[in-house]
Design an enzyme around this catalytic site. Sequence first.
Site, mmCIF file in Angstrom:
data_model
loop_
_atom_site.group_PDB
_atom_site.id
_atom_site.type_symbol
_atom_site.label_atom_id
_atom_site.label_comp_id
_atom_site.label_asym_id
_atom_site.label_seq_id
_atom_site.Cartn_x
_atom_site.Cartn_y
_atom_site.Cartn_z
ATOM 1 N N TYR A 24 1.354 2.511 15.296
ATOM 2 C CA TYR A 24 1.804 2.549 14.175
ATOM 3 C C TYR A 24 3.612 2.430 14.741
ATOM 4 C CZ TYR A 24 2.578 8.043 13.222
ATOM 5 O OH TYR A 24 2.387 9.217 13.547
ATOM 6 N N THR B 96 -9.312 -5.901 3.880
ATOM 7 C CA THR B 96 -8.578 -5.166 2.456
ATOM 8 C C THR B 96 -10.000 -5.238 1.358
ATOM 9 O OG1 THR B 96 -6.674 -4.872 3.402
ATOM 10 C CG2 THR B 96 -7.149 -4.186 0.614
ATOM 11 N N ARG C 34 -8.666 3.845 12.585
ATOM 12 C CA ARG C 34 -7.802 4.653 13.097
ATOM 13 C C ARG C 34 -6.857 4.678 14.693
ATOM 14 N NH1 ARG C 34 -6.034 5.476 8.411
ATOM 15 N NH2 ARG C 34 -8.143 6.383 6.803
ATOM 16 N N HIS D 192 -3.717 13.919 0.506
ATOM 17 C CA HIS D 192 -3.837 13.067 1.375
ATOM 18 C C HIS D 192 -2.777 12.832 2.778
ATOM 19 C CE1 HIS D 192 -4.361 9.127 4.221
ATOM 20 N NE2 HIS D 192 -4.029 9.201 3.750
ATOM 21 N N GLN E 139 -4.493 1.965 14.948
ATOM 22 C CA GLN E 139 -3.530 2.684 14.060
ATOM 23 C C GLN E 139 -2.235 3.392 15.126
ATOM 24 O OE1 GLN E 139 -4.600 4.792 10.087
ATOM 25 N NE2 GLN E 139 -2.724 4.784 9.936
ATOM 26 N N GLU F 68 -10.296 3.363 3.274
ATOM 27 C CA GLU F 68 -9.143 4.448 2.122
ATOM 28 C C GLU F 68 -9.740 4.746 1.094
ATOM 29 O OE1 GLU F 68 -5.407 4.181 3.417
ATOM 30 O OE2 GLU F 68 -6.028 5.680 5.561
ATOM 31 N N ASP G 161 0.587 -1.626 0.406
ATOM 32 C CA ASP G 161 -0.259 0.271 -0.035
ATOM 33 C C ASP G 161 1.070 1.457 0.066
ATOM 34 O OD1 ASP G 161 -1.586 1.372 0.018
ATOM 35 O OD2 ASP G 161 -2.713 1.191 1.839
ATOM 36 N N ARG H 62 0.351 14.047 13.832
ATOM 37 C CA ARG H 62 2.014 15.000 13.954
ATOM 38 C C ARG H 62 1.677 16.203 14.038
ATOM 39 N NH1 ARG H 62 2.478 10.413 10.520
ATOM 40 N NH2 ARG H 62 2.585 11.546 9.239
ATOM 41 N N GLU I 9 -8.592 3.894 -2.671
ATOM 42 C CA GLU I 9 -7.941 3.330 -3.485
ATOM 43 C C GLU I 9 -7.788 2.944 -4.853
ATOM 44 O OE1 GLU I 9 -4.275 2.371 -1.125
ATOM 45 O OE2 GLU I 9 -5.493 3.103 1.057
ATOM 46 N N THR J 147 -4.894 6.454 0.045
ATOM 47 C CA THR J 147 -5.850 6.886 -0.309
ATOM 48 C C THR J 147 -6.107 8.474 -1.619
ATOM 49 O OG1 THR J 147 -6.252 6.502 2.276
ATOM 50 C CG2 THR J 147 -7.959 8.315 1.382
ATOM 51 N N TYR K 68 1.244 5.930 -0.706
ATOM 52 C CA TYR K 68 1.113 6.853 0.204
ATOM 53 C C TYR K 68 1.255 7.975 -0.449
ATOM 54 C CZ TYR K 68 0.660 8.994 4.877
ATOM 55 O OH TYR K 68 0.910 9.805 5.613
ATOM 56 N N ASP L 237 -8.519 0.064 2.067
ATOM 57 C CA ASP L 237 -8.020 -0.460 2.513
ATOM 58 C C ASP L 237 -8.772 0.278 3.948
ATOM 59 O OD1 ASP L 237 -6.167 -1.145 3.952
ATOM 60 O OD2 ASP L 237 -5.049 0.742 3.826
ATOM 61 N N LYS M 277 -4.637 -1.968 9.924
ATOM 62 C CA LYS M 277 -5.324 -2.578 8.913
ATOM 63 C C LYS M 277 -5.094 -3.499 8.451
ATOM 64 C CE LYS M 277 -4.084 2.261 6.842
ATOM 65 N NZ LYS M 277 -4.531 2.984 5.892
ATOM 66 N N GLU N 147 -10.336 12.380 7.478
ATOM 67 C CA GLU N 147 -10.377 13.833 6.502
ATOM 68 C C GLU N 147 -11.924 14.028 6.415
ATOM 69 O OE1 GLU N 147 -7.660 10.934 3.739
ATOM 70 O OE2 GLU N 147 -7.443 13.098 3.144
#
Lengths: 396, 396
Positions: free
Chosen positions: A228, A241, A221, A117, A224, A183, A110, A126, A185, A329, A112, A217, A237, A343
């Site tokens: 992560y 999927t 959250r 996104h 995760q 997600e 996967d 972060r 995708e 995503t 990114y 996907d 995740k 989002e």
Amino acid sequence: MSWLDLPAGTGFGPENLPFGVFSTPGTAPRTGVAIGDSVLDLAAATADPVHATGSLNAFMAQGPQAWAALRQQLTRWFTDQRHRGSVEPHLMPRADVTMHLPVEVADYVDFYSSETHAANLGRMFRPDSEPLTPNWKHLPIGYHGRAGTVQVSGTPVVRPAGQRRAPTDEAPTFGPSQRLDIEAEVGFVVGTPSALGTRVPVEDFADHVFGVCLVNDWSARDLQAWEYVPLGPFLGKSFLTSVSPWVVPLAALESARVAPPARDPQPLPYLDDGAHPWGLDITLEVRLNGELISCPPFRELYWTAAQQLAHMTVNGASLRTGDLFASGTVSGPARDQRGSFIELSWGGKEPLPLADGSTRTFLQDGDVVSISATAPGPDGTRISFGEVTGRVEPTP
Amino acid sequence: MSWLDLPAGTGFGPENLPFGVFSTPGTAPRTGVAIGDSVLDLAAATADPVHATGSLNAFMAQGPQAWAALRQQLTRWFTDQRHRGSVEPHLMPRADVTMHLPVEVADYVDFYSSETHAANLGRMFRPDSEPLTPNWKHLPIGYHGRAGTVQVSGTPVVRPAGQRRAPTDEAPTFGPSQRLDIEAEVGFVVGTPSALGTRVPVEDFADHVFGVCLVNDWSARDLQAWEYVPLGPFLGKSFLTSVSPWVVPLAALESARVAPPARDPQPLPYLDDGAHPWGLDITLEVRLNGELISCPPFRELYWTAAQQLAHMTVNGASLRTGDLFASGTVSGPARDQRGSFIELSWGGKEPLPLADGSTRTFLQDGDVVSISATAPGPDGTRISFGEVTGRVEPTP
């Protein structure tokens, strides 16, 4: 153009010809080709056992010349009246068949690659750092996902349980995810393998990639966010999927090719795609319980699938038939172009208003999410990717 | 105990009986069992086609009762003189056979369960933070690796190229990894699958795990350091993971079971292994060009494989026959117990002195690394895991 009576505006005209694996009650899964509202039983129509294996892998392994030859033959069959008598008996309504996972997935990666996104997630996950990590514009960031839990559209989405720690908690707690998300995708399926210790340059993309599907996907959250750092997403995740049942041949997307966005800084030479632009003008549509909530624009992705493939193999990692790699995503800059609920609801702080007057942050049990997509085909036609859908079920 | 003339101190006595896949010139790969310096051709000796498939998967899928029954039969064959006449014709010297990848790897997961290793890496990769991330003592951190590049011992290690950025560089550069490393690990092979949406609790560990092998998770530290934030290691690991050819049945390790280290804080209930301690007293030996440089102690790992399996499935992720999950680098607190060169040379700052007077930080082209291991068997015997080895070749 076709002797078939195709529905007006179908995205499954003779310029598409996507491959899938289907069965009818009491029969074994075999390869089919979607045309209009029908499916052609390719195993029966060709009498070629490669199409009776229950996955596309054996045919995909035959390589681009075999793909092109069959596509040419199918086009002839569907457009030349003289083939009607031999082809028509092998057509059946798509509404009457069960679709299966089209590909035996080898490795699942996967990426990114949507700048919007990645920046959105960076702001939320972060908040004290720059939205994009320093490496983001130098390489297509990606990670391996769980191949064994890639399932066909329609597979129930059992809400995963796991550890999560809210910012106010001292210790983690265990329970059903409270921030279950999607997600939206686009996935790319590898047909032609490559040898260990060799690279697949950007220009060889179409020799290796057989086709394109849609990917959801599903993401927890809260799981995760807690797990992560430092090795990446894992249980947030790996529970599921989902992929669309129809794999659109790369050859059907020639009219959808567009120039990718300008890159600054200039990528390293092995990622230079100036002579091989593989931007694709695919528009996704995300529906929650039938209501259209977002239209993510794939064409705006910063890194193309050709660059992703070149990156994934530049260290000598080999490809296998059935490898699946997804875009990450797809999110555009507008709110109604975002490809995930984290989002769309900005981390749950700005609930998404729905047509019935309710709102949504993350998914509730019983919610159904469907992602569909189209791209321009030749001569004003439209290429449909069908859809990938799933209904959320409670944690057992 | 056996009618075979076994070498003194062999780790391949009748209490071990590891499974592998072998061939001789002109024959197809098939299942064998190692005994002393010989291999028993299980396909020929049993005439069971499940052992002639070229991987252990079909037999592993038969489940723990079938594993136990065959193990009992093999023990009888090797210890009861009356079977000598029928068994001996199917033995051949191990030195004369070629070993193959024993398992068709489904998903590959790599954990990070040595506290010493995680703290060492934390100090080097994130010098401004606590060595262990806040989640480390709450869950066994892991990530998915590339299943398609898991290869059998002896596969050449082609030095990967890729992007790296030294702290003094403004932009990344491209080229062969300058910090090629090993990770000495122990791998667990899943035989019995599990259904999507269900969990495998700690107590069901032995119903699902068939056996144990050695793993060298080759790592390009410079590629890894540049790429791994935020989604984890990718190209720094995906070029090759080597496994030992012999899979030691879990049943052979009963005498090696020990209590795992005390945990503080107490893990969540789904990770509570108080009644099912799966610490294993395996001692690894790492050799560089024949010289013993480290003896990592597996028994000190903070999280056991039973906890790793429970964690990996607690979100409902399914298992497939052939899933491989590895412990993460095994490192003990002493310098000569570290399982990677980045730790042995402390990030390259304290070169490792070698017997010939030279030193080593990371691997040079031509270097050969071998990892072997033993565990206590019943009645003072010793269980050998054989070895996993690889020679570094230059980037093409």
